[in-house]
Design an enzyme around this catalytic site. Structure first.
Site, PDB file in Angstrom:
ATOM      1  N   TYR A 107       1.942   1.658 -14.819  1.00  0.00           N
ATOM      2  CA  TYR A 107       3.256   1.138 -14.448  1.00  0.00           C
ATOM      3  C   TYR A 107       3.874   0.384 -15.619  1.00  0.00           C
ATOM      4  O   TYR A 107       3.186  -0.209 -16.442  1.00  0.00           O
ATOM      5  CB  TYR A 107       3.148   0.261 -13.209  1.00  0.00           C
ATOM      6  CG  TYR A 107       2.381   0.908 -12.081  1.00  0.00           C
ATOM      7  CD1 TYR A 107       2.455   2.287 -11.863  1.00  0.00           C
ATOM      8  CD2 TYR A 107       1.554   0.161 -11.248  1.00  0.00           C
ATOM      9  CE1 TYR A 107       1.747   2.891 -10.847  1.00  0.00           C
ATOM     10  CE2 TYR A 107       0.836   0.762 -10.222  1.00  0.00           C
ATOM     11  CZ  TYR A 107       0.935   2.127 -10.026  1.00  0.00           C
ATOM     12  OH  TYR A 107       0.225   2.727  -9.018  1.00  0.00           O
ATOM     13  N   ALA A 116       3.543  -5.954 -11.458  1.00  0.00           N
ATOM     14  CA  ALA A 116       3.175  -5.909 -12.873  1.00  0.00           C
ATOM     15  C   ALA A 116       1.704  -5.549 -13.017  1.00  0.00           C
ATOM     16  O   ALA A 116       1.059  -5.910 -13.999  1.00  0.00           O
ATOM     17  CB  ALA A 116       3.460  -7.256 -13.535  1.00  0.00           C
ATOM     18  N   LEU A 164       0.851  -1.188   0.000  1.00  0.00           N
ATOM     19  CA  LEU A 164       0.000   0.000   0.000  1.00  0.00           C
ATOM     20  C   LEU A 164       0.888   1.240   0.000  1.00  0.00           C
ATOM     21  O   LEU A 164       1.681   1.430   0.922  1.00  0.00           O
ATOM     22  CB  LEU A 164      -0.899   0.035   1.238  1.00  0.00           C
ATOM     23  CG  LEU A 164      -1.944  -1.069   1.399  1.00  0.00           C
ATOM     24  CD1 LEU A 164      -2.617  -0.943   2.763  1.00  0.00           C
ATOM     25  CD2 LEU A 164      -2.977  -0.993   0.290  1.00  0.00           C
ATOM     26  N   ARG A 175     -13.529  -5.057  -8.188  1.00  0.00           N
ATOM     27  CA  ARG A 175     -14.307  -5.178  -6.956  1.00  0.00           C
ATOM     28  C   ARG A 175     -15.752  -5.582  -7.198  1.00  0.00           C
ATOM     29  O   ARG A 175     -16.385  -6.200  -6.353  1.00  0.00           O
ATOM     30  CB  ARG A 175     -14.255  -3.850  -6.192  1.00  0.00           C
ATOM     31  CG  ARG A 175     -12.878  -3.567  -5.638  1.00  0.00           C
ATOM     32  CD  ARG A 175     -12.795  -2.208  -4.997  1.00  0.00           C
ATOM     33  NE  ARG A 175     -11.407  -1.908  -4.621  1.00  0.00           N
ATOM     34  CZ  ARG A 175     -10.955  -0.695  -4.411  1.00  0.00           C
ATOM     35  NH1 ARG A 175     -11.757   0.334  -4.534  1.00  0.00           N
ATOM     36  NH2 ARG A 175      -9.699  -0.502  -4.070  1.00  0.00           N
TER      37      ARG A 175
END
Length: 355
Positions: free
Chosen positions: A181, A176, A31, A265
């Site tokens: 990113y 990854a 986190l 989610r």
């Protein structure tokens, strides 16, 4: 993979993660907390991680930049130099003193980078980006990474992994996942828009990720490597399931210890089954899980371990609370990315147990 034998509290049953004997299935994941000034871990990180450490519990550090040119903003930690290695050592020791298992997440933030030296990968133009700390940073405008520079990236991850082990970490997790990113930018056909040996097919687009994994495995051993993917999150690949399944198969061949997959989610417990079948190591599921659906995932052998981010952030003794079915603290979103070393960081209350 191990089936659960305790139907009472499935999340609190033991699990063998390679050579590590976990006492429960509850993982504290990486986190971002934005509290490492000058990209160097500070003393308050020791208390923060130690608070959340349990005997036989798995903790994954916040993302540590693999190099100076891969960091996202000034207050995120790195693992590329000796000063950072030394600064991580007391943090790692604090977790180990509690009997915890500690992995260091390593990343390259790709187009989100705020490098001190940017000549390798960026044009002269300046872009602007607002990051989680609500500050605006001037950034060089990103250009496609030239293939002859890729060995430098691979080597950065290799050295960072070596540094993590030197700092005392039990292993590393390669980030990854999505979010702009670098590794995900290569894998995702909705982001990766240039044509070379790292484009075209799924195999080509996964090449960088697998080259990094192989280089790191040669340096520290595949049994000390996890990798985090989020194939169904953010700007999805045109065939997310095929991409994730291919990666799962290839990572199995390399002998990677675990695969940590973020689910959308809104569809928890529906999207990991093909990956579960393809990957032979430990599967960690993540994505807005609560206690009840986490227990269901373990009880049905859908995943081996479950990571709880914001819930664990706000409840440093989360495994104990789950075990005794205690009420949970609510998290304070406004403190997620501040620089305060206490408020919203180490001041969440522990469960009071009457003597």
């Amino acid at each position: 993979m191990e089936a659960n034998s305790n139907s009472a509290v499935p999340l609190c049953t033991p699990y063998k993660l390679g050579r590590f004997k976990l006492t429960h299935r509850i993982v504290f994941p990486a986190l971002t907390r934005n509290r490492s000034q000058n990209n160097t871990p500070q003393s308050h990180l020791t208390e923060y991680y130690s608070q959340r450490a349990t005997n036989g519990g798995l903790i994954i550090s916040e993302a540590a930049a693999a190099s100076d040119i891969s960091k996202e903003c000034p207050n995120l930690p790195g693992i590329w130099n000796e000063e950072q290695v030394e600064a991580w050592k007391p943090v790692v020791n604090g977790v180990h003193e509690k009997g915890g298992v500690f992995f260091c997440q390593i990343w390259h933030s790709g187009r989100l980078s705020v490098p001190t030296v940017s000549a390798l990968f960026f044009s002269i133009g300046i872009g602007w980006s607002t990051r989680p700390d609500d500050k605006v940073y001037a950034k060089p405008t990103p250009l496609p990474l030239e293939s002859d520079k890729i060995p430098c990236i691979v080597n950065d991850f290799r050295i960072a992994a070596r540094n993590a082990i030197k700092a005392g970490f039990d292993g590393i997790e390669i980030n990854a996942s999505s979010g702009g990113y670098l590794i995900d930018e290569f894998m995702n056909d909705q982001v990766h828009g240039w044509t070379d040996e790292y484009d075209e097919s799924i195999k080509d687009r996964c090449r960088l990720a697998l080259e990094i994994v192989e280089a790191v495995a040669n340096e520290i051993g595949a049994d000390k490597i996890g990798i985090k993917l989020s194939p169904f999150d953010g700007k999805k690949d045109s065939n997310s399931e095929a991409l994730a399944t291919y990666m799962a198969n290839e990572l199995s061949k390399l002998g990677v210890l675990y695969l940590h997959v973020m689910e959308p989610r809104e569809t928890v417990n529906r999207s990991l089954l093909p990956i579960r079948k393809a990957f032979k190591g430990t599967l960690i599921a993540s994505g807005g899980y609560g206690k009840s659906d986490g227990e269901k995932a373990i009880d049905e052998n859908y995943a081996d371990l479950i990571s709880f981010g914001r819930m664990f952030l706000a409840n440093p003794d989360l495994p104990k609370r789950f075990e005794v079915n205690a009420p949970l603290n609510k998290y304070n979103r406004s403190t997620f990315y501040t620089n305060d070393p206490i408020i919203g960081y180490t001041d969440y209350p522990f469960l009071e147990v009457a003597s």
